[in-house]
Design a protein around this motif. Structure first.
Motif, PDB file in Angstrom:
ATOM      1  N   LYS A 138      24.228  -7.969  32.096  1.00 22.74           N
ATOM      2  CA  LYS A 138      23.448  -6.742  32.221  1.00 22.74           C
ATOM      3  C   LYS A 138      22.503  -6.557  31.031  1.00 22.74           C
ATOM      4  O   LYS A 138      21.333  -6.163  31.201  1.00 22.74           O
ATOM      5  CB  LYS A 138      24.391  -5.544  32.330  1.00 22.74           C
ATOM      6  N   ILE A 139      22.989  -6.886  29.829  1.00 17.95           N
ATOM      7  CA  ILE A 139      22.143  -6.773  28.634  1.00 17.95           C
ATOM      8  C   ILE A 139      20.991  -7.766  28.698  1.00 17.95           C
ATOM      9  O   ILE A 139      19.829  -7.438  28.387  1.00 17.95           O
ATOM     10  CB  ILE A 139      22.992  -6.987  27.371  1.00 17.95           C
ATOM     11  N   THR A 188      13.000  -1.031  24.626  1.00 22.24           N
ATOM     12  CA  THR A 188      14.099  -0.576  25.473  1.00 22.24           C
ATOM     13  C   THR A 188      13.743   0.769  26.092  1.00 22.24           C
ATOM     14  O   THR A 188      12.890   1.495  25.585  1.00 22.24           O
ATOM     15  CB  THR A 188      15.402  -0.440  24.657  1.00 22.24           C
ATOM     16  N   LYS A 189      14.411   1.069  27.198  1.00 21.34           N
ATOM     17  CA  LYS A 189      14.222   2.360  27.862  1.00 21.34           C
ATOM     18  C   LYS A 189      15.396   3.304  27.645  1.00 21.34           C
ATOM     19  O   LYS A 189      15.405   4.412  28.174  1.00 21.34           O
ATOM     20  CB  LYS A 189      14.027   2.138  29.366  1.00 21.34           C
ATOM     21  N   VAL A 190      16.386   2.880  26.890  1.00 25.28           N
ATOM     22  CA  VAL A 190      17.564   3.700  26.629  1.00 25.28           C
ATOM     23  C   VAL A 190      17.186   4.772  25.595  1.00 25.28           C
ATOM     24  O   VAL A 190      16.523   4.485  24.591  1.00 25.28           O
ATOM     25  CB  VAL A 190      18.734   2.847  26.119  1.00 25.28           C
ATOM     26  N   LYS A 226      13.267  -7.719  31.130  1.00 27.69           N
ATOM     27  CA  LYS A 226      12.222  -6.850  31.689  1.00 27.69           C
ATOM     28  C   LYS A 226      11.048  -6.691  30.728  1.00 27.69           C
ATOM     29  O   LYS A 226       9.919  -6.480  31.166  1.00 27.69           O
ATOM     30  CB  LYS A 226      12.813  -5.478  32.012  1.00 27.69           C
ATOM     31  N   SER A 258      18.358  -6.607  31.183  1.00 27.67           N
ATOM     32  CA  SER A 258      17.531  -5.514  30.661  1.00 27.67           C
ATOM     33  C   SER A 258      16.524  -6.017  29.631  1.00 27.67           C
ATOM     34  O   SER A 258      15.396  -5.508  29.531  1.00 27.67           O
ATOM     35  CB  SER A 258      18.423  -4.443  30.050  1.00 27.67           C
ATOM     36  N   LYS A 259      16.880  -7.057  28.855  1.00 29.52           N
ATOM     37  CA  LYS A 259      15.946  -7.601  27.867  1.00 29.52           C
ATOM     38  C   LYS A 259      14.834  -8.408  28.526  1.00 29.52           C
ATOM     39  O   LYS A 259      13.707  -8.454  28.016  1.00 29.52           O
ATOM     40  CB  LYS A 259      16.707  -8.486  26.865  1.00 29.52           C
TER      41      LYS A 259
END
Length: 314
Positions: free
Chosen positions: A76-77, A4-6, A83, A80-81
């Motif tokens: 959205k989740i 993740t990038k968070v 990617k 993001s996964k």
């Protein structure tokens, strides 16, 4: 681990730094870690959080735990996964989805999307082929071993058969109770042992005709039996009339139960009228005495019906 990038902006003493969630632990804070953080804040002249600030954070945590994700949040989740996915989890479903989108783009005239989906399909096929090669690399080795073992088993079986034939030529046929006997069925109407009869439609038809002819002959022989009249039968000493079934000498006996197929007529009245009954035992009349009772046991008179039953006449 999930990529993740968070990240989280955290402060430890006077140092502030952004840490990615990939490297943040969600385990409860131990007492030694809390003392170390408190000491770092005192050394860095940093104000400790107040009680109201802690209560606000507790309410925020409770709201996050009870939050219900909407459809937009879930999409959205998932986006993001995707990617960080190296490949799809299910190649068949992904291929079907891309094929459907490619066909829709071609129908709507969207050439850019059509080329994009086609490129993804080609990339998916390449990844699937690579995975199949890795999977079959070990299977090919196992199949080679199985094929080699199968050939060795066949060669050993042929060797055993040849040795058994040599032994039979020298010693002859020997009964072996541990070997399964050959119980191949044979037809009863074969001409010779060397020429097996092949079952065809003509042969089956011929067998059915022979069976029908035998049944017709049996029925005709049954009709030729002679009916016996009860008046013309001989009598024995008790007047019992016996009759025998006569069959033509040319016809063979068809059923073993025909030997017991005769009639017996017993005329009890004629026996009683024609032949006197001579009892084989002496009977004495019993006189009733009103004055005195007999010393011994009283004798009971035997009736004629009871005597007939004992003699087997009735």
């Amino acid at each position: 681990k999930t990529k993740t990038k968070v990240g989280l902006k955290l402060r430890h003493g006077k140092d502030t730094r952004i840490f990615r969630l990939q490297f943040v632990s969600n385990a409860p804070l131990s007492e030694s870690e809390f003392d170390k953080w408190k000491k770092a804040c005192i050394e860095g002249n940093t104000n400790l959080p107040t009680v109201s600030h802690i209560e606000q954070k507790q309410r925020d945590i409770k709201y996050a735990l009870e939050y219900r994700f909407s459809t937009a949040d879930v999409e959205k989740i998932l986006a993001s996964k995707k990617k960080f996915d190296t490949g799809p989890k299910n190649f068949a479903m992904r291929k079907a989805d891309l094929t459907k989108r490619r066909d829709m783009a071609a129908t709507n005239g969207e050439h850019d999307k059509y080329e994009e989906y086609k490129k993804e399909l080609d990339e998916l096929e390449r990844k699937a082929e690579d995975l199949d090669k890795k999977r079959c690399s070990t299977i090919s080795t196992i199949s080679f071993i199985n094929d080699r073992n199968r050939k060795n088993n066949i060669s050993r079986a042929y060797l055993g058969i040849r040795e058994e034939e040599k032994r039979k030529k020298i010693e002859g046929e020997v009964d072996d109770p541990f070997t399964r006997r050959k119980t191949k069925p044979k037809l009863g109407n074969t001409k010779s042992k060397g020429q097996p009869v092949e079952m065809t439609s003509e042969l089956l038809k011929k067998l059915e005709e022979e069976k029908a002819a035998k049944l017709a002959a049996a029925a005709e022989a049954a009709k030729k039996t002679v009916e016996i009249k009860p008046t013309s039968l001989p009598k024995d000493e008790y007047g019992v009339k016996f009759g025998k079934r006569s069959v033509t000498s040319k016809q063979p006996k068809l059923d073993i139960f025909d030997a017991h197929n005769f009639d017996i007529n017993i005329d009890v009245d004629e026996i009683q009228s024609n032949q006197p009954i001579t009892p084989s035992i002496s009977l004495k009349p019993v006189t009733a005495s009103s004055t005195s009772t007999p010393a011994g046991p009283t004798k009971r008179s035997l009736k004629l019906d009871e005597w007939k039953r004992k003699r087997g006449i009735m």
